[in-house]
Write a protein that holds these residues in place. Sequence first.
Motif, PDB file in Angstrom:
ATOM      1  N   ALA A  44       0.837  -1.205   0.000  1.00  0.00           N
ATOM      2  CA  ALA A  44       0.000   0.000   0.000  1.00  0.00           C
ATOM      3  C   ALA A  44       0.871   1.253   0.000  1.00  0.00           C
ATOM      4  O   ALA A  44       0.603   2.211  -0.739  1.00  0.00           O
ATOM      5  N   SER A  45       1.922   1.254   0.829  1.00  0.00           N
ATOM      6  CA  SER A  45       2.831   2.409   0.878  1.00  0.00           C
ATOM      7  C   SER A  45       3.530   2.620  -0.454  1.00  0.00           C
ATOM      8  O   SER A  45       3.699   3.753  -0.907  1.00  0.00           O
ATOM      9  N   ALA A  46       3.924   1.505  -1.079  1.00  0.00           N
ATOM     10  CA  ALA A  46       4.592   1.610  -2.383  1.00  0.00           C
ATOM     11  C   ALA A  46       3.636   2.181  -3.428  1.00  0.00           C
ATOM     12  O   ALA A  46       4.041   3.005  -4.269  1.00  0.00           O
ATOM     13  N   ALA A  47       2.368   1.751  -3.379  1.00  0.00           N
ATOM     14  CA  ALA A  47       1.380   2.268  -4.334  1.00  0.00           C
ATOM     15  C   ALA A  47       1.143   3.760  -4.097  1.00  0.00           C
ATOM     16  O   ALA A  47       0.982   4.534  -5.045  1.00  0.00           O
ATOM     17  N   GLN A  48       1.113   4.161  -2.829  1.00  0.00           N
ATOM     18  CA  GLN A  48       0.963   5.586  -2.513  1.00  0.00           C
ATOM     19  C   GLN A  48       2.158   6.379  -3.051  1.00  0.00           C
ATOM     20  O   GLN A  48       1.998   7.469  -3.599  1.00  0.00           O
ATOM     21  N   LYS A  49       3.357   5.797  -2.885  1.00  0.00           N
ATOM     22  CA  LYS A  49       4.557   6.494  -3.370  1.00  0.00           C
ATOM     23  C   LYS A  49       4.544   6.599  -4.898  1.00  0.00           C
ATOM     24  O   LYS A  49       4.968   7.622  -5.456  1.00  0.00           O
ATOM     25  N   GLU A  50       4.051   5.561  -5.543  1.00  0.00           N
ATOM     26  CA  GLU A  50       3.932   5.602  -7.005  1.00  0.00           C
ATOM     27  C   GLU A  50       3.065   6.790  -7.435  1.00  0.00           C
ATOM     28  O   GLU A  50       3.415   7.544  -8.340  1.00  0.00           O
ATOM     29  N   CYS A  51       1.937   6.965  -6.753  1.00  0.00           N
ATOM     30  CA  CYS A  51       1.031   8.069  -7.102  1.00  0.00           C
ATOM     31  C   CYS A  51       1.637   9.414  -6.713  1.00  0.00           C
ATOM     32  O   CYS A  51       1.469  10.409  -7.424  1.00  0.00           O
ATOM     33  N   ALA A  52       2.329   9.423  -5.578  1.00  0.00           N
ATOM     34  CA  ALA A  52       2.957  10.679  -5.148  1.00  0.00           C
ATOM     35  C   ALA A  52       4.037  11.102  -6.142  1.00  0.00           C
ATOM     36  O   ALA A  52       4.141  12.277  -6.508  1.00  0.00           O
ATOM     37  N   ASP A  53       4.820  10.120  -6.606  1.00  0.00           N
ATOM     38  CA  ASP A  53       5.931  10.428  -7.517  1.00  0.00           C
ATOM     39  C   ASP A  53       5.450  10.726  -8.931  1.00  0.00           C
ATOM     40  O   ASP A  53       6.020  11.587  -9.617  1.00  0.00           O
TER      41      ASP A  53
END
Length: 915
Positions: A767-776
């Motif tokens: 979930a954190s990685a997916a959030q980072k993907e969207c943030a980046d």
Amino acid sequence: MNKKFLSVVLFGALMAGSSVTFTGCIDNDEPAGIENLRGAKAELLRAKVAVETAEAALRNAYAAEHLAQAKWTEAMAAKQELENEEKRLKNEVEAAKTEAEKAYWAAELAEVEADLAKNKLTWEADRLAAETVLAQARKDYEDAMKAIELSKNYLSEAELGQLNYVQGEYSYAYAKLYGGSYTRYTASVDKTTGKVTWKAVNGKVEANNSAKGILKAAYDTYESDVNAGSFEDISEIKLNAAVAEAKTTLEVTVAELDIKKEALAALESSETLANWKKVKAEYKAKQDSLNDVVADKTIAANKIVIENSDKAMAMQKALDNAAAFKTNTFKDGKIVQSAEDNAVIKASDALKEKLSALDFAKAGSYVTYDNSANQFTVALDKSNLLGVVRDNKDNETVTLEKAKLDAEKDGVAPYEYWNTEGVKLLDDAIVFNGSQGTEYAKMNEAIDVVIETLNKAKGDIPSLDIEQANKELAAAKENLTAMEKAKTGATKTWKDAVTAWGKAKAYATETADKKAVETAADVYVKAIAAADALSGTEKVKAQIKARQAFADAVVTYYNAVNAGPGLTSNTVTLELNKAVGTGTEFITKSVQAWLSDANNKDSYLEALITYFGLTESTVTKDKLNVFWTEGTAETVTPGEQPSVKADAALKKINTVDDVRSVLLDASETLYGDVETLGYYTVDGTKYGRETEPSDAEIKAQWEKTPERVGACGKVLSAEKRVKTAEESVAQVDQFAAVVKALEEVKATIAAAKVDFMAEAKELIDAASAAQKECADNINAPIQELGIEADLALSEKIGNVIDAVEGSVGEFDTDWADEELLQQTEKYIALIGNLKTEIKNLQETTIPAAESALIKAEAMLDAYKNGNMSAQHVIEWAQAKVDNAKANYEAAVKELTYWTDKVQEVTAALYGKVAE
């Protein structure tokens, strides 16, 4: 994550939902005059009066509620400061290495927590007062709007457009500050006819999305954010966003400074009109350019969202999967699977009696004590002790629709949809379900309750551990010393009272002495009367003799009483001729001293009779009792005439019974209020004892009623405390063993939490990685476009233009004569305001923005390097409050601006109406 840049006029950042308004007990009847105006024939003068009334209501309402809100904000700031200090001291207690350090910091913490508790009622009262004022202000606001609405019947179409516009902007500013509905107006011009038409746009701002609501929420969550003491609410995504926001704030603020400097230079130049026109043209061109850039950037932002819509949907799915995590290792969130596996702690038999007397009810079913078995059971088979929860900081569930991310739908572009909904998912965190009210929290609270109860019982032994037992012993010895000292003082007081009683009870002439002085008074009155029948020298001699005899009788009485039960005298100030030189002086003595003067006692008696308001020629025996009765003292400054005279010669005259009472009090203070030990009775009258009782007598009574044996009993109790302290060490160890076992169970539960989260780690990391993907790939590129900064800068430019031309007046008339213009109060005020704003930007706003950026970058760096501390948690929570305060202050400034504009426009529209 979806934080808009703050400016004097905000760009709809707080728009949404419906309003929530506190109403209290406010009368909702229409104001006087409205009913008459409604339906009355069109009279412009009446419209003018109504609008003036509306203006006053608006201004008064705003002033009242702003003062109330300011008081509430001040109270919340004080609360926040105390909570900061509370958290700091808790950290100090935890970090303390010795018991002495812990005790010191715990005492400091107790003071702060006491202040917090003491002020809670005051803060709540401030909140309620602010809400009540807000409700009345809202009523005044609505009344004012009614008056303005009715007055519109008498305006031309062009005038109506002007009034609608400022009224709409006022309602919008009000809604953004406090929440509520609003109606704004936009103008459009027909290119063929030139006709201007106005379009109404309705909207609402939820109370919780208003500036006040956001600020209140920031204050409400501040304490929990700080006391959480963890970094679960802080992520690299949020820290990057905070840095980006700080950069935008600094960039726009610096640009604002340049804009205002340019405007000031043009306005102060020798060719004000020409230079201002030039600067204004440049500003307008810049605004047009920014609008074009924003349009292009918005297209680019839409493209970013569309191209990454799959990532946004994948983020939502990953968060959903992590939030639904369950584990087989900890079935139903239990640490153990059966009651037989629960933690059981057997206590020492030596504690059974004490434990049976303790109350563990607050621990509920989580921790129980079995008296018969003398053991504690911790119910680790409770369901849902372990689990995860989706922590949504927006307090609402967001479900993204891919169709809205891929294309414009219902008038909402993908970028706008992401910016209002998608970014909220970046704030979501999958965390352990251990907040207040959960089973995990209740279990730990229950164990803490039992430990606290045991520690209190252990402290009552009294000891917390071996070191504390030694401290208690030292304290007990110190207390014994104090009690012995108190006994010594009480013994001296008793012995003095015995001596005084010895004299008092031997005073057998109390009645006779009183009779003698009364007889002397009677003789004196008769002697003076007889002397008055004489004349010449014979009369004077007779008067002197009578006075001296009475003076001697009074002094004799005083001496006799003083030698027995005792007395105290008031002082009396007489005006006498100076012994040397001329003039008079005021001298203060007791009556006894005045009448003891062998040479002048007759003269002083005569003066004293006058002092007490008597006349010697008409004085009677009963009036002379002022010489042997109690009365109030005079009020006098040394060497001056008294401002208040004594009304009798004595302050206090003791009786034998008074001295008896003093001895009784002293005896009971020393030996207690028990008959035969502290007093004895004769014919129903109590007397203090005059001889010392034996130690055996004192101890025997103390063993029966220790609280009734006076200072002697307190010494015995202090001696027992010392002995108890010396014997307490062994029991302390036994209590400590139970507490240690409970703390080990807590450690087991904490370890289970770690294991549980380790099993959830894969899904949480996903979930954190997916959030980072969207943030980046979505958020960061959109932030880099700088749309918010461009919008804010365009608005800053518009604000400067409005401020300049709105402050001075009509461009083509008031600016025509530059020399005259620069002498007007409005022009001078405008220049002064610009200089003040420039100074504030240079000295306060820009340094604060620079500091905020440095802090944001430092916190991001600390997070990346694993150097986060408890202080960073406090700073993170503080930043949320500071942002909310800045938001609130900006909204207040905007409402102030439009309040003034309503007044200006209505004054212009109705100002020429004849009285």
